[in-house]
Motif scaffolding. Structure first.
Motif, PDB file in Angstrom:
ATOM      1  N   GLY A 112      -1.051   8.014   5.246  1.00  0.00           N
ATOM      2  CA  GLY A 112      -2.420   6.925   4.969  1.00  0.00           C
ATOM      3  C   GLY A 112      -2.571   6.262   6.156  1.00  0.00           C
ATOM      4  O   GLY A 112      -3.725   5.607   6.392  1.00  0.00           O
ATOM      5  N   PHE A 113      -1.313   6.386   7.344  1.00  0.00           N
ATOM      6  CA  PHE A 113      -1.547   5.758   8.140  1.00  0.00           C
ATOM      7  C   PHE A 113      -2.902   5.730   8.984  1.00  0.00           C
ATOM      8  O   PHE A 113      -2.960   6.770   9.309  1.00  0.00           O
ATOM      9  N   ASN A 114      -3.651   5.290  10.188  1.00  0.00           N
ATOM     10  CA  ASN A 114      -4.248   5.035  10.932  1.00  0.00           C
ATOM     11  C   ASN A 114      -3.673   5.346  11.899  1.00  0.00           C
ATOM     12  O   ASN A 114      -4.307   4.771  13.293  1.00  0.00           O
ATOM     13  N   SER A 115      -2.584   6.038  12.646  1.00  0.00           N
ATOM     14  CA  SER A 115      -2.112   5.985  13.240  1.00  0.00           C
ATOM     15  C   SER A 115      -2.809   6.879  14.709  1.00  0.00           C
ATOM     16  O   SER A 115      -3.349   8.400  14.903  1.00  0.00           O
TER      17      SER A 115
ATOM     18  N   GLN B 285      -8.162  -4.079   7.126  1.00  0.00           N
ATOM     19  CA  GLN B 285      -8.307  -2.541   7.206  1.00  0.00           C
ATOM     20  C   GLN B 285      -6.726  -1.999   6.532  1.00  0.00           C
ATOM     21  O   GLN B 285      -6.910  -0.819   6.315  1.00  0.00           O
ATOM     22  N   ARG B 286      -6.011  -2.968   6.525  1.00  0.00           N
ATOM     23  CA  ARG B 286      -4.644  -2.785   5.602  1.00  0.00           C
ATOM     24  C   ARG B 286      -4.072  -1.086   6.434  1.00  0.00           C
ATOM     25  O   ARG B 286      -3.421  -0.856   7.305  1.00  0.00           O
TER      26      ARG B 286
ATOM     27  N   ASP C  24       1.004  -1.189  -0.455  1.00  0.00           N
ATOM     28  CA  ASP C  24      -0.313  -0.226  -0.197  1.00  0.00           C
ATOM     29  C   ASP C  24       0.947   1.569  -0.603  1.00  0.00           C
ATOM     30  O   ASP C  24       0.126   2.400  -0.707  1.00  0.00           O
TER      31      ASP C  24
ATOM     32  N   GLN D 101      -4.963   1.538   7.529  1.00  0.00           N
ATOM     33  CA  GLN D 101      -6.172   2.137   8.212  1.00  0.00           C
ATOM     34  C   GLN D 101      -6.276   1.571   9.087  1.00  0.00           C
ATOM     35  O   GLN D 101      -6.923   1.542  10.543  1.00  0.00           O
ATOM     36  N   THR D 102      -5.705   0.014   9.838  1.00  0.00           N
ATOM     37  CA  THR D 102      -5.650  -0.676  10.826  1.00  0.00           C
ATOM     38  C   THR D 102      -4.510   0.625  12.190  1.00  0.00           C
ATOM     39  O   THR D 102      -3.582   0.924  11.875  1.00  0.00           O
ATOM     40  N   PRO D 103      -5.814   0.340  13.558  1.00  0.00           N
ATOM     41  CA  PRO D 103      -5.345   0.961  14.329  1.00  0.00           C
ATOM     42  C   PRO D 103      -4.293   0.966  14.770  1.00  0.00           C
ATOM     43  O   PRO D 103      -3.606  -0.504  15.214  1.00  0.00           O
TER      44      PRO D 103
ATOM     45  N   ARG E 250       0.548   9.736   8.889  1.00  0.00           N
ATOM     46  CA  ARG E 250      -0.937  10.355   9.052  1.00  0.00           C
ATOM     47  C   ARG E 250      -0.627  10.235   7.509  1.00  0.00           C
ATOM     48  O   ARG E 250      -1.668  10.506   6.196  1.00  0.00           O
TER      49      ARG E 250
END
Length: 294
Positions: A154-157, A130-131, A19, A133-135, A151
């Motif tokens: 594209g991360f959900n950090s 969630q790839r 990704d 978007q994994t928390p 972020r």
């Protein structure tokens, strides 16, 4: 474009690397590249993912700004130690491995002594659905700055703390429950099937907890996770055992989870099976092959 490297190209590392390749130059190193039997599989996976394979760990680290360690729990500290001789100021080592806070602190000391920044990353859910978007929870002296950078990629950090180990403590304590539910389901339904009462057990569980999905796909999902990833989960739970012991909490349940997770993997191997042979995974059919009735 930013240069990113991954140490470990398994399930989590493979998904995240693929990704990120849309936004960055991604290089990958995995010890499977040293094995002639698995190198071709790695080469095909890299080509499909749009990432570059390094010829060595040293090469993978050379120009990387962000270095993601996505290996097994048993190898997490060894990777930090091996990588340290080639790390330098300006690089950030993100440790995504599921290990005890004490293990993360030891890795941080090694990485920071080399001049690089260390980030404790706790992966708070399975990566496949969630790839990016994994928390993720982040800890470390530069974690707040890195949070913004992740972020943008594209991360959900989420920044948690300047202290290494706090994010991982949350993950390890959570794992007692999550990996425990998988182990309990595997043990419960393996026995219920042998007695021929599995449907009655599932009906009872659904009546007690109707929102969880005992009457639909939850048993398939939970048992399949053990069948596919039990080895890795057992290693993680050994780190959970250490996490509990470090604060004088008895790890009685966690030790049982280790045994059950590892036990299903060992039973599959004893039958000469591989997880792929059990797909599409239906828990009744899988257990029939793993534990045939006498």
């Amino acid at each position: 474009m930013i240069n990113i490297s991954f140490i470990g190209f398994g399930e989590a590392g493979g998904i995240l690397a693929r990704d990120l390749a849309a936004h960055a130059t991604v290089t990958v190193w995995d010890r499977k590249l040293l094995n002639a039997e698995t190198r071709q599989e790695m080469e095909q996976k890299a080509a499909a993912s749009g990432v570059r394979l390094a010829r060595s760990l040293d090469e993978a680290l050379q120009n990387a700004s962000l270095i993601f360690s996505t290996v097994t729990a048993s190898e997490a500290l060894n990777v930090a130690l091996t990588a340290a001789s080639n790390l330098k100021a300006g690089q950030t080592f993100l440790d995504l491995n599921s290990v005890a806070p004490a293990t993360k602190l030891a890795a941080a000391e090694i990485v920071e002594a080399a001049g690089a920044a260390y980030i404790d990353v706790a992966v708070m859910a399975p990566v496949p659905p969630q790839r990016l978007q994994t928390p993720l929870l982040l800890g470390g002296t530069t974690a707040e700055t890195i949070d913004g950078q992740l972020r943008e990629l594209g991360f959900n950090s989420q920044y948690r703390s300047r202290d290494v180990g706090e994010a991982s403590a949350i993950k390890m304590c959570r794992s007692v429950m999550i990996k425990g539910l998988e182990a309990l389901t595997t043990e419960c339904l393996s026995a219920a099937r042998q007695y021929g009462v599995e449907q009655a057990v599932l009906d009872s569980l659904h009546a007690s907890f109707p929102s969880l999905g005992w009457n639909t796909t939850l048993p398939d999902y939970l048992i399949s996770r053990v069948a596919e990833h039990g080895q890795r989960r057992a290693e993680e739970m050994r780190e959970v055992v250490q996490t509990l012991q470090d604060v004088n909490v008895s790890p009685a349940m966690s030790l049982g989870i280790v045994a059950t997770q590892q036990g299903l993997v060992d039973a599959i191997a004893l039958r000469g099976l591989h997880y792929q042979q059990l797909k599409p995974f239906v828990w009744q059919q899988a257990l029939e092959r793993i534990y045939p009735k006498e």
